[in-house]
Design a protein around this motif. Structure first.
Motif, PDB file in Angstrom:
ATOM      1  N   ASP A 259      55.918  17.887 -60.947  1.00 61.63           N
ATOM      2  CA  ASP A 259      55.982  16.495 -60.469  1.00 61.63           C
ATOM      3  C   ASP A 259      55.471  16.389 -59.036  1.00 61.63           C
ATOM      4  O   ASP A 259      54.718  15.457 -58.702  1.00 61.63           O
ATOM      5  CB  ASP A 259      57.409  15.955 -60.545  1.00 61.63           C
ATOM      6  N   ARG A 260      55.870  17.326 -58.178  1.00 53.75           N
ATOM      7  CA  ARG A 260      55.403  17.326 -56.777  1.00 53.75           C
ATOM      8  C   ARG A 260      53.888  17.499 -56.710  1.00 53.75           C
ATOM      9  O   ARG A 260      53.221  16.846 -55.914  1.00 53.75           O
ATOM     10  CB  ARG A 260      56.079  18.443 -55.974  1.00 53.75           C
ATOM     11  N   ILE A 261      53.367  18.410 -57.520  1.00 53.19           N
ATOM     12  CA  ILE A 261      51.913  18.638 -57.529  1.00 53.19           C
ATOM     13  C   ILE A 261      51.191  17.371 -57.979  1.00 53.19           C
ATOM     14  O   ILE A 261      50.227  16.936 -57.341  1.00 53.19           O
ATOM     15  CB  ILE A 261      51.547  19.831 -58.437  1.00 53.19           C
ATOM     16  N   ARG A 262      51.664  16.791 -59.051  1.00 54.15           N
ATOM     17  CA  ARG A 262      51.012  15.581 -59.586  1.00 54.15           C
ATOM     18  C   ARG A 262      51.038  14.446 -58.557  1.00 54.15           C
ATOM     19  O   ARG A 262      50.021  13.788 -58.307  1.00 54.15           O
ATOM     20  CB  ARG A 262      51.702  15.154 -60.884  1.00 54.15           C
ATOM     21  N   THR A 263      52.180  14.239 -57.919  1.00 52.47           N
ATOM     22  CA  THR A 263      52.308  13.179 -56.911  1.00 52.47           C
ATOM     23  C   THR A 263      51.385  13.440 -55.721  1.00 52.47           C
ATOM     24  O   THR A 263      50.691  12.523 -55.249  1.00 52.47           O
ATOM     25  CB  THR A 263      53.773  13.068 -56.441  1.00 52.47           C
ATOM     26  N   ALA A 264      51.363  14.679 -55.240  1.00 55.13           N
ATOM     27  CA  ALA A 264      50.493  15.023 -54.110  1.00 55.13           C
ATOM     28  C   ALA A 264      49.027  14.850 -54.485  1.00 55.13           C
ATOM     29  O   ALA A 264      48.230  14.326 -53.698  1.00 55.13           O
ATOM     30  CB  ALA A 264      50.766  16.459 -53.654  1.00 55.13           C
ATOM     31  N   HIS A 265      48.665  15.275 -55.674  1.00 54.30           N
ATOM     32  CA  HIS A 265      47.268  15.160 -56.118  1.00 54.30           C
ATOM     33  C   HIS A 265      46.847  13.697 -56.207  1.00 54.30           C
ATOM     34  O   HIS A 265      45.764  13.325 -55.719  1.00 54.30           O
ATOM     35  CB  HIS A 265      47.086  15.862 -57.466  1.00 54.30           C
ATOM     36  N   GLU A 266      47.697  12.872 -56.802  1.00 50.26           N
ATOM     37  CA  GLU A 266      47.362  11.447 -56.934  1.00 50.26           C
ATOM     38  C   GLU A 266      47.204  10.773 -55.575  1.00 50.26           C
ATOM     39  O   GLU A 266      46.416   9.841 -55.426  1.00 50.26           O
ATOM     40  CB  GLU A 266      48.422  10.734 -57.776  1.00 50.26           C
ATOM     41  N   ALA A 267      47.914  11.282 -54.573  1.00 51.11           N
ATOM     42  CA  ALA A 267      47.824  10.735 -53.213  1.00 51.11           C
ATOM     43  C   ALA A 267      46.682  11.367 -52.408  1.00 51.11           C
ATOM     44  O   ALA A 267      46.445  10.971 -51.264  1.00 51.11           O
ATOM     45  CB  ALA A 267      49.148  10.949 -52.487  1.00 51.11           C
ATOM     46  N   GLY A 268      45.999  12.349 -52.979  1.00 52.16           N
ATOM     47  CA  GLY A 268      44.929  13.032 -52.252  1.00 52.16           C
ATOM     48  C   GLY A 268      45.445  13.950 -51.165  1.00 52.16           C
ATOM     49  O   GLY A 268      44.714  14.337 -50.247  1.00 52.16           O
ATOM     50  N   GLN A 269      46.704  14.300 -51.253  1.00 54.61           N
ATOM     51  CA  GLN A 269      47.346  15.171 -50.259  1.00 54.61           C
ATOM     52  C   GLN A 269      46.890  16.617 -50.464  1.00 54.61           C
ATOM     53  O   GLN A 269      46.752  17.070 -51.592  1.00 54.61           O
ATOM     54  CB  GLN A 269      48.860  15.058 -50.451  1.00 54.61           C
ATOM     55  N   PRO A 270      46.660  17.357 -49.382  1.00 52.31           N
ATOM     56  CA  PRO A 270      46.278  18.764 -49.533  1.00 52.31           C
ATOM     57  C   PRO A 270      47.363  19.557 -50.271  1.00 52.31           C
ATOM     58  O   PRO A 270      48.557  19.399 -49.993  1.00 52.31           O
ATOM     59  CB  PRO A 270      46.134  19.267 -48.102  1.00 52.31           C
ATOM     60  N   ILE A 271      46.926  20.375 -51.216  1.00 52.11           N
ATOM     61  CA  ILE A 271      47.816  21.230 -51.997  1.00 52.11           C
ATOM     62  C   ILE A 271      47.303  22.657 -51.864  1.00 52.11           C
ATOM     63  O   ILE A 271      46.137  22.931 -52.163  1.00 52.11           O
ATOM     64  CB  ILE A 271      47.857  20.825 -53.479  1.00 52.11           C
ATOM     65  N   PHE A 272      48.173  23.542 -51.446  1.00 54.60           N
ATOM     66  CA  PHE A 272      47.822  24.948 -51.255  1.00 54.60           C
ATOM     67  C   PHE A 272      48.644  25.806 -52.212  1.00 54.60           C
ATOM     68  O   PHE A 272      49.869  25.864 -52.104  1.00 54.60           O
ATOM     69  CB  PHE A 272      48.093  25.378 -49.809  1.00 54.60           C
ATOM     70  N   PHE A 273      47.965  26.431 -53.158  1.00 55.97           N
ATOM     71  CA  PHE A 273      48.597  27.404 -54.038  1.00 55.97           C
ATOM     72  C   PHE A 273      48.443  28.753 -53.341  1.00 55.97           C
ATOM     73  O   PHE A 273      47.333  29.280 -53.229  1.00 55.97           O
ATOM     74  CB  PHE A 273      47.910  27.418 -55.408  1.00 55.97           C
ATOM     75  N   MET A 274      49.553  29.269 -52.841  1.00 56.48           N
ATOM     76  CA  MET A 274      49.563  30.515 -52.075  1.00 56.48           C
ATOM     77  C   MET A 274      50.095  31.615 -52.982  1.00 56.48           C
ATOM     78  O   MET A 274      51.231  31.531 -53.466  1.00 56.48           O
ATOM     79  CB  MET A 274      50.440  30.369 -50.837  1.00 56.48           C
ATOM     80  N   MET A 275      49.270  32.653 -53.236  1.00 59.61           N
ATOM     81  CA  MET A 275      49.650  33.638 -54.247  1.00 59.61           C
ATOM     82  C   MET A 275      49.689  35.054 -53.710  1.00 59.61           C
ATOM     83  O   MET A 275      48.729  35.551 -53.128  1.00 59.61           O
ATOM     84  CB  MET A 275      48.677  33.572 -55.425  1.00 59.61           C
ATOM     85  N   ASP A 276      50.822  35.690 -53.940  1.00 61.11           N
ATOM     86  CA  ASP A 276      51.055  37.091 -53.619  1.00 61.11           C
ATOM     87  C   ASP A 276      49.989  37.954 -54.305  1.00 61.11           C
ATOM     88  O   ASP A 276      49.708  37.766 -55.482  1.00 61.11           O
ATOM     89  CB  ASP A 276      52.452  37.456 -54.135  1.00 61.11           C
ATOM     90  N   LEU A 277      49.415  38.887 -53.549  1.00 58.38           N
ATOM     91  CA  LEU A 277      48.371  39.776 -54.074  1.00 58.38           C
ATOM     92  C   LEU A 277      48.714  41.220 -53.758  1.00 58.38           C
ATOM     93  O   LEU A 277      48.905  41.584 -52.593  1.00 58.38           O
ATOM     94  CB  LEU A 277      47.016  39.428 -53.447  1.00 58.38           C
ATOM     95  N   HIS A 278      48.790  42.025 -54.808  1.00 53.91           N
ATOM     96  CA  HIS A 278      48.989  43.466 -54.656  1.00 53.91           C
ATOM     97  C   HIS A 278      47.924  44.198 -55.459  1.00 53.91           C
ATOM     98  O   HIS A 278      47.340  43.634 -56.388  1.00 53.91           O
ATOM     99  CB  HIS A 278      50.387  43.873 -55.133  1.00 53.91           C
ATOM    100  N   PHE A 279      47.704  45.441 -55.096  1.00 54.56           N
ATOM    101  CA  PHE A 279      46.745  46.285 -55.793  1.00 54.56           C
ATOM    102  C   PHE A 279      47.479  47.422 -56.486  1.00 54.56           C
ATOM    103  O   PHE A 279      48.528  47.879 -56.009  1.00 54.56           O
ATOM    104  CB  PHE A 279      45.698  46.835 -54.808  1.00 54.56           C
ATOM    105  N   GLU A 280      46.934  47.863 -57.596  1.00 55.50           N
ATOM    106  CA  GLU A 280      47.535  48.965 -58.348  1.00 55.50           C
ATOM    107  C   GLU A 280      47.718  50.178 -57.447  1.00 55.50           C
ATOM    108  O   GLU A 280      46.815  50.554 -56.711  1.00 55.50           O
ATOM    109  CB  GLU A 280      46.639  49.317 -59.536  1.00 55.50           C
ATOM    110  N   GLN A 281      48.899  50.736 -57.460  1.00 54.68           N
ATOM    111  CA  GLN A 281      49.248  51.960 -56.735  1.00 54.68           C
ATOM    112  C   GLN A 281      48.922  51.877 -55.233  1.00 54.68           C
ATOM    113  O   GLN A 281      48.404  52.831 -54.652  1.00 54.68           O
ATOM    114  CB  GLN A 281      48.584  53.168 -57.378  1.00 54.68           C
TER     115      GLN A 281
END
Length: 183
Positions: free
Chosen positions: A36-58
């Protein structure tokens, strides 16, 4: 108030029942509120940042290697956005106000271009959603505070492995960082 929405670590490994470091039911229960938050922000043209944890094998040199089992490994399904958050991201990802940024530490600010992107857009407040309340949300909130941003944390959009730690983090956001914690 110029607000940006941050969706932090809502990955398969953190949210799915069989994820490698899942917050389980608590993570799945917040999914509709995040969508719901994403949809509301998107409809308002608000910046949305999907911040994703990144790890490498071993990757024994990453500090988390001693603290947690391997998770969010590059190229695995565990690193993908989970459930309906993945679905809505797929719908909106081409929009100029939607960003997907890898992060290698708990805070979404550490070693990423987030602060610069927020400044370029005259953002003064960040809304923090996702996982895990007392780890990545907490460290991001502290860095947001230290960088001068107002902070909003909708309690319905964050979860943890540990309910006591989750509640303590929400209190810390309010009492030590001056955040607005919404129900």
């Amino acid at each position: 108030m110029n607000n940006a929405l941050l969706v932090i670590d809502y990955s398969y490994d953190f949210a799915a029942p069989d994820g490698r470091l899942t917050a389980g039911d608590a993570a799945q229960e917040i999914e509709p509120a995040i969508v719901d938050r994403i949809r509301t922000a998107h409809e308002a043209g608000q910046p949305i940042f999907f911040m994703m944890d990144l790890h490498f094998e071993q990757d024994a040199l990453h500090p988390e290697a001693e603290l947690f089992p391997p998770h969010n490994i590059e190229g695995t399904k565990g690193r993908a956005l989970y459930g309906k958050v993945h679905d809505i991201y797929t719908e909106i990802r081409e929009a100029p106000h939607v960003f997907f940024i890898d992060k290698r530490r708990y805070s979404a600010f550490a070693g990423t271009p987030l602060n610069q992107l927020l400044q370029e857009r005259n953002i003064d407040t960040v809304t923090l959603t996702g996982l895990v309340t007392d780890i990545c949300i907490m460290h991001t909130a502290v860095d947001a505070y230290n960088n001068g941003y107002g902070i909003i944390v909708p309690a319905s959009c964050v979860a943890s492995f540990n309910e006591v730690a989750h509640e303590n983090a929400l209190e810390h956001f309010k009492n030590a960082l001056g955040a607005t914690v919404e129900s």
